[in-house]
Motif scaffolding. Structure first.
Motif, PDB file in Angstrom:
ATOM      1  N   GLN A   1       0.847  -1.195   0.000  1.00  0.00           N
ATOM      2  CA  GLN A   1       0.000   0.000   0.000  1.00  0.00           C
ATOM      3  C   GLN A   1       0.875   1.235   0.000  1.00  0.00           C
ATOM      4  O   GLN A   1       1.898   1.278   0.688  1.00  0.00           O
ATOM      5  N   THR A   2       0.494   2.237  -0.781  1.00  0.00           N
ATOM      6  CA  THR A   2       1.224   3.499  -0.757  1.00  0.00           C
ATOM      7  C   THR A   2       0.321   4.613  -1.259  1.00  0.00           C
ATOM      8  O   THR A   2      -0.627   4.387  -2.014  1.00  0.00           O
ATOM      9  N   TYR A   3       0.610   5.818  -0.821  1.00  0.00           N
ATOM     10  CA  TYR A   3      -0.023   7.001  -1.401  1.00  0.00           C
ATOM     11  C   TYR A   3       0.596   7.273  -2.765  1.00  0.00           C
ATOM     12  O   TYR A   3       1.752   6.923  -3.034  1.00  0.00           O
ATOM     13  N   TYR A   4      -0.159   7.936  -3.625  1.00  0.00           N
ATOM     14  CA  TYR A   4       0.409   8.387  -4.895  1.00  0.00           C
ATOM     15  C   TYR A   4      -0.148   9.777  -5.232  1.00  0.00           C
ATOM     16  O   TYR A   4      -0.960  10.317  -4.487  1.00  0.00           O
ATOM     17  N   PHE A   5       0.321  10.371  -6.310  1.00  0.00           N
ATOM     18  CA  PHE A   5       0.046  11.765  -6.647  1.00  0.00           C
ATOM     19  C   PHE A   5       0.429  12.679  -5.484  1.00  0.00           C
ATOM     20  O   PHE A   5      -0.260  13.658  -5.156  1.00  0.00           O
ATOM     21  N   ARG A   6       1.574  12.405  -4.886  1.00  0.00           N
ATOM     22  CA  ARG A   6       2.026  13.202  -3.746  1.00  0.00           C
ATOM     23  C   ARG A   6       2.351  14.650  -4.110  1.00  0.00           C
ATOM     24  O   ARG A   6       2.083  15.554  -3.310  1.00  0.00           O
ATOM     25  N   PRO A   7       2.945  14.912  -5.288  1.00  0.00           N
ATOM     26  CA  PRO A   7       3.248  16.322  -5.593  1.00  0.00           C
ATOM     27  C   PRO A   7       2.018  17.215  -5.640  1.00  0.00           C
ATOM     28  O   PRO A   7       2.133  18.432  -5.504  1.00  0.00           O
TER      29      PRO A   7
ATOM     30  N   GLY B   1      -4.087  10.066  -3.756  1.00  0.00           N
ATOM     31  CA  GLY B   1      -4.689   8.747  -3.943  1.00  0.00           C
ATOM     32  C   GLY B   1      -3.907   7.686  -3.200  1.00  0.00           C
ATOM     33  O   GLY B   1      -2.795   7.925  -2.717  1.00  0.00           O
ATOM     34  N   ILE B   2      -4.509   6.506  -3.092  1.00  0.00           N
ATOM     35  CA  ILE B   2      -3.855   5.335  -2.503  1.00  0.00           C
ATOM     36  C   ILE B   2      -4.002   4.178  -3.461  1.00  0.00           C
ATOM     37  O   ILE B   2      -5.084   3.956  -4.029  1.00  0.00           O
ATOM     38  N   VAL B   3      -2.926   3.430  -3.670  1.00  0.00           N
ATOM     39  CA  VAL B   3      -2.985   2.169  -4.396  1.00  0.00           C
ATOM     40  C   VAL B   3      -2.630   1.069  -3.406  1.00  0.00           C
ATOM     41  O   VAL B   3      -1.698   1.217  -2.604  1.00  0.00           O
ATOM     42  N   ALA B   4      -3.403  -0.007  -3.412  1.00  0.00           N
ATOM     43  CA  ALA B   4      -3.167  -1.110  -2.483  1.00  0.00           C
ATOM     44  C   ALA B   4      -3.373  -2.436  -3.202  1.00  0.00           C
ATOM     45  O   ALA B   4      -4.244  -2.564  -4.067  1.00  0.00           O
ATOM     46  N   ARG B   5      -2.561  -3.396  -2.823  1.00  0.00           N
ATOM     47  CA  ARG B   5      -2.686  -4.768  -3.332  1.00  0.00           C
ATOM     48  C   ARG B   5      -3.048  -5.668  -2.162  1.00  0.00           C
ATOM     49  O   ARG B   5      -2.336  -5.700  -1.157  1.00  0.00           O
ATOM     50  N   MET B   6      -4.168  -6.381  -2.279  1.00  0.00           N
ATOM     51  CA  MET B   6      -4.687  -7.203  -1.191  1.00  0.00           C
ATOM     52  C   MET B   6      -4.771  -8.657  -1.600  1.00  0.00           C
ATOM     53  O   MET B   6      -4.987  -8.966  -2.775  1.00  0.00           O
ATOM     54  N   ASN B   7      -4.620  -9.531  -0.605  1.00  0.00           N
ATOM     55  CA  ASN B   7      -4.776 -10.966  -0.814  1.00  0.00           C
ATOM     56  C   ASN B   7      -5.894 -11.477   0.083  1.00  0.00           C
ATOM     57  O   ASN B   7      -5.831 -11.303   1.310  1.00  0.00           O
ATOM     58  N   PRO B   8      -6.941 -12.071  -0.490  1.00  0.00           N
ATOM     59  CA  PRO B   8      -7.997 -12.659   0.345  1.00  0.00           C
ATOM     60  C   PRO B   8      -7.428 -13.729   1.256  1.00  0.00           C
ATOM     61  O   PRO B   8      -6.597 -14.538   0.842  1.00  0.00           O
ATOM     62  N   ARG B   9      -7.858 -13.738   2.525  1.00  0.00           N
ATOM     63  CA  ARG B   9      -7.407 -14.751   3.459  1.00  0.00           C
ATOM     64  C   ARG B   9      -8.142 -16.056   3.222  1.00  0.00           C
ATOM     65  O   ARG B   9      -9.297 -16.077   2.797  1.00  0.00           O
ATOM     66  N   ALA B  10      -7.499 -17.159   3.554  1.00  0.00           N
ATOM     67  CA  ALA B  10      -8.128 -18.469   3.401  1.00  0.00           C
ATOM     68  C   ALA B  10      -9.363 -18.585   4.273  1.00  0.00           C
ATOM     69  O   ALA B  10     -10.300 -19.317   3.965  1.00  0.00           O
ATOM     70  N   ALA B  11      -9.383 -17.823   5.372  1.00  0.00           N
ATOM     71  CA  ALA B  11     -10.512 -17.885   6.305  1.00  0.00           C
ATOM     72  C   ALA B  11     -11.588 -16.875   5.950  1.00  0.00           C
ATOM     73  O   ALA B  11     -12.316 -16.399   6.808  1.00  0.00           O
TER      74      ALA B  11
END
Length: 274
Positions: A176-182, A233-243
């Motif tokens: 996860q990170t912010y973007y368009f910081r300038p 903005g924020i871009v994030a990459r998520m992984n669904p948990r097995a549970a």
């Protein structure tokens, strides 16, 4: 409030040639980078809420098997007419097709939803092969503006809100990170001065296309700045948990961030009805 764009909103937000704007150029590069980290031979990507298919085309031109689905009615950008469907809910795609996709994109979609975690969790259960969800959302409640109201945003996110969202949807954040910081400081100043933003996005033409490409390269500074530096903005990459089968809402979490009206904006302005 509807979460589906109306005709005038498509016209204002996605005019022909808007894919050459620095905003789309930068976001597409970031999304491509995240997609390439998790896909390989046999992977299939679905862009949910894809608009006119700008990101679909960008990814397909670079060898990614990507298709799009959009709940509203508009027209696809040239080259992806056969790879984008309109007036379609992603959850209602045929089961055989849903089983193809291992990566879902929700790019500037979740901010339109009243209960984004519920929708995200439901989508994951409808796509049995999905292993990665990549999202982008507008960030920082303190820069809330009339632009958010016009396009039906429910909130602007912080990194902590995205973490809550992921946990409530039974996902783990891989990145996860912010973007368009300038652009953050100028946006903060304009918001403090209550300056209204234009709701019409204008496509660059002629020599200005080169200027937008140059700006887009400059915006990639996001990848070298510390993660806590805020952006638009924020871009994030998520992984669904097995549970992920645990009942939604049974996680003992505070829902403060996801229940704030208008992202808890300081102005507490009323939402514009579309």
């Amino acid at each position: 409030m509807t979460t589906v764009f109306q005709g005038h909103q498509y016209d204002l937000s996605y005019p022909d040639g808007i894919e050459n704007h620095w905003w789309h150029l930068t976001r597409n590069r970031m999304v491509l980078g995240e997609v390439r980290k998790v896909t390989g031979p046999g992977s299939a990507v679905l862009d949910i809420g894809c608009g006119r298919g700008i990101t679909v085309r960008h990814l397909r031109q670079r060898g990614i098997d990507c298709r799009g689905v959009e709940p509203g009615i508009t027209k696809a950008v040239r080259g992806v007419e056969d790879h984008v469907r309109f007036g379609q809910d992603a959850s209602d795609l045929p089961g055989e097709e849903r089983s193809r996709y291992d990566t879902l994109l929700l790019l500037d979609v979740l901010e339109h939803l009243v209960e984004p975690a519920t929708v995200l969790a439901a989508l994951i259960t409808r796509f049995p092969r999905v292993s990665t969800v990549i999202i982008t959302v507008p960030a920082r409640p303190e820069i809330w503006s009339n632009y958010d109201e016009f396009y039906g945003h429910q909130r602007r996110y912080t990194a902590e809100m995205v973490e809550d969202l992921a946990t409530m949807a039974a996902c783990e954040i891989a990145y996860q990170t912010y973007y368009f910081r300038p652009m953050y400081v100028p946006a903060r100043i304009l918001s403090a001065l209550n300056v209204r933003r234009s709701t019409r996005n204008r496509a660059p033409k002629g020599i200005t296309k080169a200027l937008h490409r140059l700006i887009a390269y400059g915006m990639m500074v996001d990848y070298i700045l510390p993660g806590q530096v805020p952006g638009m903005g924020i871009v994030a990459r998520m992984n669904p948990r097995a549970a992920a089968a645990a009942p939604f809402g049974d996680h003992g979490l505070s829902t403060r961030a996801l229940k704030m009206p208008l992202a808890g904006s300081a102005q507490s302005a009323p939402v514009t009805q579309q």
